[in-house]
Design an enzyme around this catalytic site. Structure first.
Site, mmCIF file in Angstrom:
data_model
loop_
_atom_site.group_PDB
_atom_site.id
_atom_site.type_symbol
_atom_site.label_atom_id
_atom_site.label_comp_id
_atom_site.label_asym_id
_atom_site.label_seq_id
_atom_site.Cartn_x
_atom_site.Cartn_y
_atom_site.Cartn_z
ATOM 1 N N GLU A 180 -4.771 -7.118 2.240
ATOM 2 C CA GLU A 180 -3.572 -7.885 2.602
ATOM 3 C C GLU A 180 -3.684 -9.368 2.271
ATOM 4 O OE1 GLU A 180 -4.666 -5.393 4.385
ATOM 5 O OE2 GLU A 180 -2.948 -4.139 4.913
ATOM 6 N N ASP A 188 1.737 -4.349 12.582
ATOM 7 C CA ASP A 188 0.462 -4.633 13.236
ATOM 8 C C ASP A 188 -0.554 -5.204 12.237
ATOM 9 O OD1 ASP A 188 0.717 -2.332 15.856
ATOM 10 O OD2 ASP A 188 1.924 -2.151 14.043
ATOM 11 N N PHE A 189 -0.408 -4.876 10.958
ATOM 12 C CA PHE A 189 -1.376 -5.319 9.951
ATOM 13 C C PHE A 189 -1.086 -6.703 9.406
ATOM 14 C CE2 PHE A 189 -3.186 -1.494 10.708
ATOM 15 C CZ PHE A 189 -2.605 -0.377 10.135
ATOM 16 N N HIS A 221 -0.082 0.472 16.046
ATOM 17 C CA HIS A 221 1.003 0.972 15.205
ATOM 18 C C HIS A 221 2.353 0.779 15.880
ATOM 19 C CE1 HIS A 221 -2.055 2.609 12.669
ATOM 20 N NE2 HIS A 221 -1.257 3.389 11.982
ATOM 21 N N GLU A 236 0.843 -1.192 0.000
ATOM 22 C CA GLU A 236 0.000 0.000 0.000
ATOM 23 C C GLU A 236 0.880 1.245 0.000
ATOM 24 O OE1 GLU A 236 -2.997 -2.713 2.643
ATOM 25 O OE2 GLU A 236 -2.400 -0.766 3.476
ATOM 26 N N GLN A 270 2.187 -2.143 5.670
ATOM 27 C CA GLN A 270 2.500 -0.772 6.084
ATOM 28 C C GLN A 270 2.938 -0.667 7.548
ATOM 29 O OE1 GLN A 270 -0.199 2.968 5.654
ATOM 30 N NE2 GLN A 270 0.928 2.619 3.750
ATOM 31 N N PHE A 271 2.347 -1.475 8.398
ATOM 32 C CA PHE A 271 2.766 -1.578 9.789
ATOM 33 C C PHE A 271 2.778 -3.064 10.144
ATOM 34 C CE2 PHE A 271 2.742 2.712 11.633
ATOM 35 C CZ PHE A 271 2.099 3.432 10.633
#
Lengths: 330, 325
Positions: B62, B87-88, B129, B31, B84-85
């Site tokens: 994702e 966490d994702f 994050h 992303e 992107q993080f």
């Protein structure tokens, strides 16, 4: 007439050849699955056993529509795809029995079959996580100039999963060479579709993703072949992905352990005459004069192949645990 | 390639550029990575240089784009997917831990996929994050995991990860992106393996990695003033783990602290501690100690976050206890 190797032929004008070959694969997958189910019920097949009884035309028709460099992600009811692409009945039964000589050498089993060198990718159990994977393979092949389309299989139950929707959107945005064959068999394990489907036709969702859709009678192998061929041709030509909804019915339980108590008996009875092998035979009689002698010969040949494959699989050795550690990493 | 001093994120960008340039099978996807250059600028300029076919912007999907990347890898491409993080990662967990991680085991099929994931907190990112989820992937057989603490390693290990035929989780440290610098020269032979001794000492071994390595070095500096010489070992690659380097150090010092930003519970510190106790029991003069974040989600408010993440002071306190044991 001899069955094909994994280099499938485009049948376009030769209905006779198509029907003859389709008949072989339909009868072969049924016989292999009957053999496996029998072994399971005898307590000789480890784990669970699943079959696609009543749905054979969807996978046979779709597989016969594949080109040599196409790739498929078959699911539970689609074991015929592996056979059409060149996995032998013996390999399949060795795989079911957890012996050596199957494509996974016992490290995975039952419907997690796959032979990537022959164009089928082994599924993971999470549904329908394989849809984007097949798409990725086809995209990679096209990048290097190889004509490839991915045929992704999916049940109506699995079409509720998040990754189904993510994949349709992504495939449409990327104009990806993906054909999703949704097998509308009306049940997800024990649960009837009224409980989980918000629409009467899953194909109606395609427009919502900006992609084309087709519908077909999933128990007519010729119709399945025709629509999947058309959808694949469009994807191949760069027109983007397609969704093919094939209407069929799951005659057996989710697995051999499932007695289908939740299915109204008259429903099962109603689908009996619509059996894909019966439908095929009627067509073959009408279109190529298929006669009883040919039918008998076909059944005997298939019986012989499967019987030999079953015995060979039963006689095969167990895999060696010493191969486990080295299998983890490349 | 650069022998000038560059930041950690610059090294990542240079490594990606070298990979894209040198190997046509490499693509970068995620992303905002293309036109936007990446949320942390890691891919800035790459799409302009290599085109949208090599540096690909994806939707917020994702599970689908990671699944597609697995397919591309199966056919021989070398996709480098950015989450992107870190966490994702949970949004695309199945293709990583179930499809990619188990493919070679099941059918000896290679999945040369790299997942880049910015991890670590310390900037009021809050619970979603700031995570350090490496332990989930370390306890999944079939995945390799790297976590660079230096700019040089950010570049070297990323190149090695891209060359590796296995799926690799590459945990970048957001807090180090622009804060630390180093010299990085692309090395096509750099292995995805091996710990590094960042500071030598005879008294206590400190095992660390990622952002916390710098806290460990600060603490070691403070302890030196008290006459305690710490040996700081940077793990660099978590799977495969270089236990030999840990063994060599603990045999020398007889005392060990493992510190990382992730929770000490159920993670790298727990694993390394267990291995040390199992195999080096007779060498130990003190219990093996662990330090990490307090076991709750990383809170948002800076004062709360500071009370949660490990600090150099906490490390010093434990090192003192070990030194005096």
């Amino acid at each position: 007439m001899l069955p094909l190797s994994h280099a499938t032929t485009q049948y376009r004008d030769d209905r006779g050849a198509f029907l003859t070959d389709a008949g072989y694969w339909l009868h072969l997958i049924r016989a292999v699955e009957e053999a496996g189910r029998r072994l399971y019920l005898q307590g000789r097949l480890p784990g669970s056993f699943y079959d696609g009884r009543g749905q054979e035309a969807t996978s046979v028709g779709a597989a016969l529509a594949m080109g040599p460099d196409d790739v498929a992600t078959p699911l539970i009811r689609d074991m015929a795809v592996h056979l059409v692409r060149g996995v032998t009945p013996e390999e399949m039964l060795r795989h079911y029995l957890g012996k050596t000589g199957g494509p996974m050498e016992g490290r995975d089993g039952n419907i997690h079959l796959g032979a990537f060198d022959r164009g089928t990718i082994p599924m993971i159990s999470h549904l329908p996580e394989m849809l984007p994977v097949g798409m990725g393979v086809a995209l990679a092949r096209r990048r290097r100039g190889v004509d490839s389309v991915a045929i992704g299989f999916c049940g109506d139950g699995a079409s509720c999963g998040g990754v189904f929707h993510e994949t349709l959107n992504l495939a449409a945005v990327w104009k990806a060479p993906l054909v999703v064959v949704v097998e509308r068999n009306h049940y997800a394990y024990m649960t009837p579709e009224q409980t989980y489907l918000s629409v009467s036709e899953i194909s109606s969702r395609a427009a919502g993703y900006g992609m084309r859709a087709w519908r077909a009678d999933g128990n007519d192998v010729s119709e399945v072949y025709d629509v999947v061929s058309e959808a694949a041709a469009g994807a191949r030509a760069g027109e983007g992905p397609g969704l093919v909804e094939v209407f069929t019915y799951r005659m057996h339980g989710h697995g051999a352990h499932d007695s289908q108590k939740y299915v109204p008996p008259d429903e099962l009875e109603a689908w009996g005459p619509r059996d894909p092998l019966v439908r095929w035979r009627t067509r073959a009689q009408e279109q190529i004069g298929w006669n009883d002698a040919q039918q008998t010969e076909l059944e005997e040949r298939v019986r012989g192949v499967v019987s030999a494959a079953t015995q060979a699989a039963l006689d095969a050795p167990d895999p060696d645990p010493a191969d486990l550690g080295p299998s983890l990493f490349a | 390639m650069s022998t000038e001093t560059i930041t950690y994120v610059d090294a990542i960008r240079l490594a990606l550029r070298e990979a894209l340039r040198g190997d046509g099978r490499v693509v970068v996807m995620g992303e905002d990575v293309g036109a936007g250059g990446g949320a942390f600028r890691a891919t800035e300029g790459l799409q302009a240089e290599f085109g949208p076919d090599r540096v690909i912007d994806t939707p917020i999907s994702e599970a689908a784009f990671t699944g597609a990347a697995v397919g591309m890898a199966l056919d021989g491409m070398r996709p480098v997917v950015e989450f992107q993080f870190s966490d994702f990662l949970t949004s695309g967990l199945n293709p990583i831990v179930n499809t990619a991680a188990k493919m070679h085991f099941r059918q000896r099929l290679q999945v040369p996929l790299v997942i880049r994931a910015p991890a670590a907190g310390g900037f009021a990112g809050g619970p979603f994050h700031s995570q350090n989820p490496e332990a989930w992937f370390l306890r999944t057989p079939g995945l390799k995991v790297a976590c660079p603490a230096t700019a040089e390693d950010a570049g070297l290990l990323l190149g090695a990860a891209i060359r590796d035929p296995n799926p690799v989780l590459f945990f970048e440290q957001k807090s180090l992106y622009t804060r630390i610098r180093g010299q990085f020269e692309y090395d096509e032979n750099a292995p995805l393996a091996g710990a590094a001794v960042r500071r030598s000492g005879n008294d206590v071994t400190v095992v660390s990695y990622g952002a916390a390595l710098h806290l460990a070095l600060d603490a070691a500096e403070a302890m030196a003033d008290e006459g305690v010489e710490c040996e700081v070992v940077d793990l660099r690659v978590l799977s495969p783990l270089d236990f030999d380097s840990i063994r060599t150090s603990v045999e020398k010092t007889s005392k060990c602290l493992i510190v990382h930003e992730d929770y000490p519970d159920y993670g790298v510190a727990a694993e390394v501690s267990a291995r040390i106790v199992e195999t080096l029991f007779e060498d130990l003069d003190a219990p093996v100690r662990r330090l990490g974040a307090k076991f709750w989600p990383i809170p948002f408010s800076p004062s709360l976050e500071q009370a949660t993440l490990p600090t150099a002071r906490e490390i010093v306190d434990v090192l003192r206890e070990l030194a005096e044991f």
